[in-house]
Enzyme design. Structure first.
Site, short mmCIF file in Angstrom:
data_model
loop_
_atom_site.label_atom_id
_atom_site.label_comp_id
_atom_site.label_asym_id
_atom_site.label_seq_id
_atom_site.Cartn_x
_atom_site.Cartn_y
_atom_site.Cartn_z
N GLY A 25 0.96 -1.20 0.12
CA GLY A 25 0.04 -0.06 0.05
C GLY A 25 0.76 1.27 -0.16
CB VAL A 26 4.28 2.18 1.43
CG1 VAL A 26 4.93 3.42 1.34
CG2 VAL A 26 3.42 2.20 2.85
N GLY A 49 6.99 2.86 -6.45
CA GLY A 49 7.49 2.28 -7.74
C GLY A 49 7.87 3.34 -8.83
CB SER A 85 5.49 -6.16 -18.02
OG SER A 85 6.51 -5.03 -17.75
CG HIS A 137 4.45 -1.16 -15.60
ND1 HIS A 137 5.74 -0.60 -15.16
CD2 HIS A 137 4.62 -2.42 -15.43
CE1 HIS A 137 6.63 -1.49 -15.01
NE2 HIS A 137 6.04 -2.69 -15.06
#
Length: 484
Positions: A306-307, A310, A335, A422
């Protein structure tokens, strides 16, 4: 005397196991037994005996509460509070899982904000709106919102391994939230504190190389979540001259990467993970590198769920790479699509129903069953690597993958977790790659399909805006597949 007898009778009846078919201690009543409602810590602290599956006795629970109160006592210095917190942490490490749960419950129920104080502060703020007293009323309201739990948890972060302790505590707590909603307050408090403590302003970007300390390199092997590192030779290949690996670090966890990204510097957009992981391949010519491929991004700390940092990691890495290699023009990922196979197994029948008669007939001929059913198509898809370029099965898989990435949203966000990451960071779906990951893991996740997400640095904000409107940013090729 009668009061004593009643107390003994009542206490013994609580200890007596209930009848499994009636749910009562004396066998009266009928019907299946109902699970007893767990006592709150308020009730348990006032009791004399433990009940049922309760881990700590009321006496032990009161002792633990007193220890926690001493940790967070306002008159105690931060250093002394940290020392007391370290002693509680030592007890916690030696405790059984259910005893640890009792500590979580104490933190949730005994250190909550004062509801009366909050109500009074809110009324004062509402009354002061638009007056000269509004600022003072807001300060009063903000202070009323701070729970004693906040001060207590901050004290645990003081001692040397305190941050590690809190991260591990939340990692252990997270799987229990669905089964016990009482724990949600503690989780929310920890997430809020971590969002402040692990803000990108306090993190340091470091390059990890073959010359990094062995203990740190071992962490890469341990935490790699996308493409397993098979050997030291495999790891050395990922840290070669044409590669870069960067991680975010926190000063209180100096030897623990919080998240790291592996990058390959190549001449063109990569369509397969195989050459990137080929240990025997010669390093690329860096003088010809125009493209940076982010082929693995791994979060390492479950307790930081939740933090999000990225997106900041990618931006910092792009800036660092641009400074070192000014010729770089393209920044993209290669990916996985981890949720595609599971999604297609549920939606394949609907995809077949949407085909016109001609395409359905071609597909039936290809799988050997007319009309083709979902089971026939999924069985053929299991042999994805053997399908020719013009196979109707292959074309259907590509079309479904494009729709999965470009159309399947939940509450305005992509259902696929990697796409959610992304696209939420401002990338767009650029290209689907057939047989991009021919490994058993790749076939199990997405029939071997991989996707390039492109980070167009001039359009990141625009792409985020589109996603906020429920529109996934995609290249023309992916748009075309979605319409087929």
């Amino acid at each position: 005397m009668n009061a004593t007898a009643e107390w003994i009778s009542r206490s013994v009846s609580r200890l007596r196991p209930a009848d499994k078919t009636t749910g009562s201690a004396d066998g009266a009543g009928s019907g299946p037994a109902k699970a007893p409602v767990p006592r709150s810590t308020h009730e348990r602290l006032q009791a004399t005996l433990r009940r049922g599956q309760e881990a700590l006795s009321p006496r032990a629970l009161r002792r633990l509460l007193a220890d926690l109160q001493e940790v967070g006592a306002p008159q105690v210095s931060e250093v002394e509070g940290g020392r007391r917190a370290e002693a509680v942490a030592a007890w916690y490490h030696a405790a059984e899982p259910e005893e640890r749960r009792d500590m979580w419950l104490l933190l949730c129920e005994q250190f909550a904000p004062d509801a009366t104080r909050f109500k009074s502060a809110r009324q004062r703020y509402e009354a002061a709106a638009g007056t000269a007293e509004e600022a003072h009323a807001e300060i009063h309201l903000r202070r009323a919102l701070v729970s004693p739990r906040t001060r207590l948890l901050q004290r645990f972060a003081v001692f040397p391994n305190g941050m590690r302790f809190l991260l591990d505590l939340r990692a252990e707590l997270l799987p229990q939230l669905k089964g016990d909603k009482r724990l949600l307050a503690l989780d929310a408090e920890l997430e809020q504190l971590f969002s402040t403590w692990f803000d990108v302003a306090f993190l340091e970007l470091k390059r990890l190389s073959w010359d990094s300390p062995a203990s740190l390199i071992e962490k890469l092997i341990k935490y790699e979540a996308v493409h397993d590192i098979r050997s030291w030779a495999d790891l050395k290949n990922r840290l070669d001259s044409d590669r870069r690996c960067y991680g975010f670090f926190h000063p209180r966890l100096p030897n623990e990467p919080l998240i790291f990204v592996e990058v390959a510097l190549v001449a063109d957009l990569s369509s397969s993970i195989t050459p990137l992981l080929d240990e025997g391949a010669a390093p690329s010519d860096l003088s010809k590198a125009t493209t940076a491929i982010f082929y693995s991004i791994s979060n390492t700390q479950t307790g930081l769920r939740g933090v999000s940092f990225g997106d900041s990691l990618i931006k910092h890495v792009v800036e660092t790479l641009n400074a070192e290699f000014p010729r770089l023009r393209t920044f993209a990922t290669l990916s996985p699509i981890p949720g595609f196979r599971s999604w297609l197994s549920k939606h394949c029948a609907a995809a077949l129903d949407a085909l016109d008669d001609k395409r359905r007939a071609e597909l039936g001929k290809a799988v050997g069953f007319e009309p083709p059913q979902a089971a026939h198509v999924l069985a053929a898809a299991d042999q994805a690597l053997e399908l020719p370029a013009k196979s109707p099965v292959r074309q259907l898989l590509l079309q479904c993958a494009a729709r999965y990435l470009g159309r399947e949203l939940h509450e305005g966000k992509p259902v696929d977790p990697v796409a959610r990451f992304h696209l939420g960071n401002g990338a767009r779906v650029e290209r689907l790659n057939w047989a991009g990951d021919p490994s058993s893991k790749g076939l199990k996740q997405s029939f071997g399909l991989m996707v390039n997400y492109l980070y167009d640095l001039k359009r990141i904000d625009k792409h985020r805006g589109l996603l906020a409107q429920g529109r996934v940013p995609m290249s023309g090729d992916i748009e075309s597949l979605c319409r087929d």
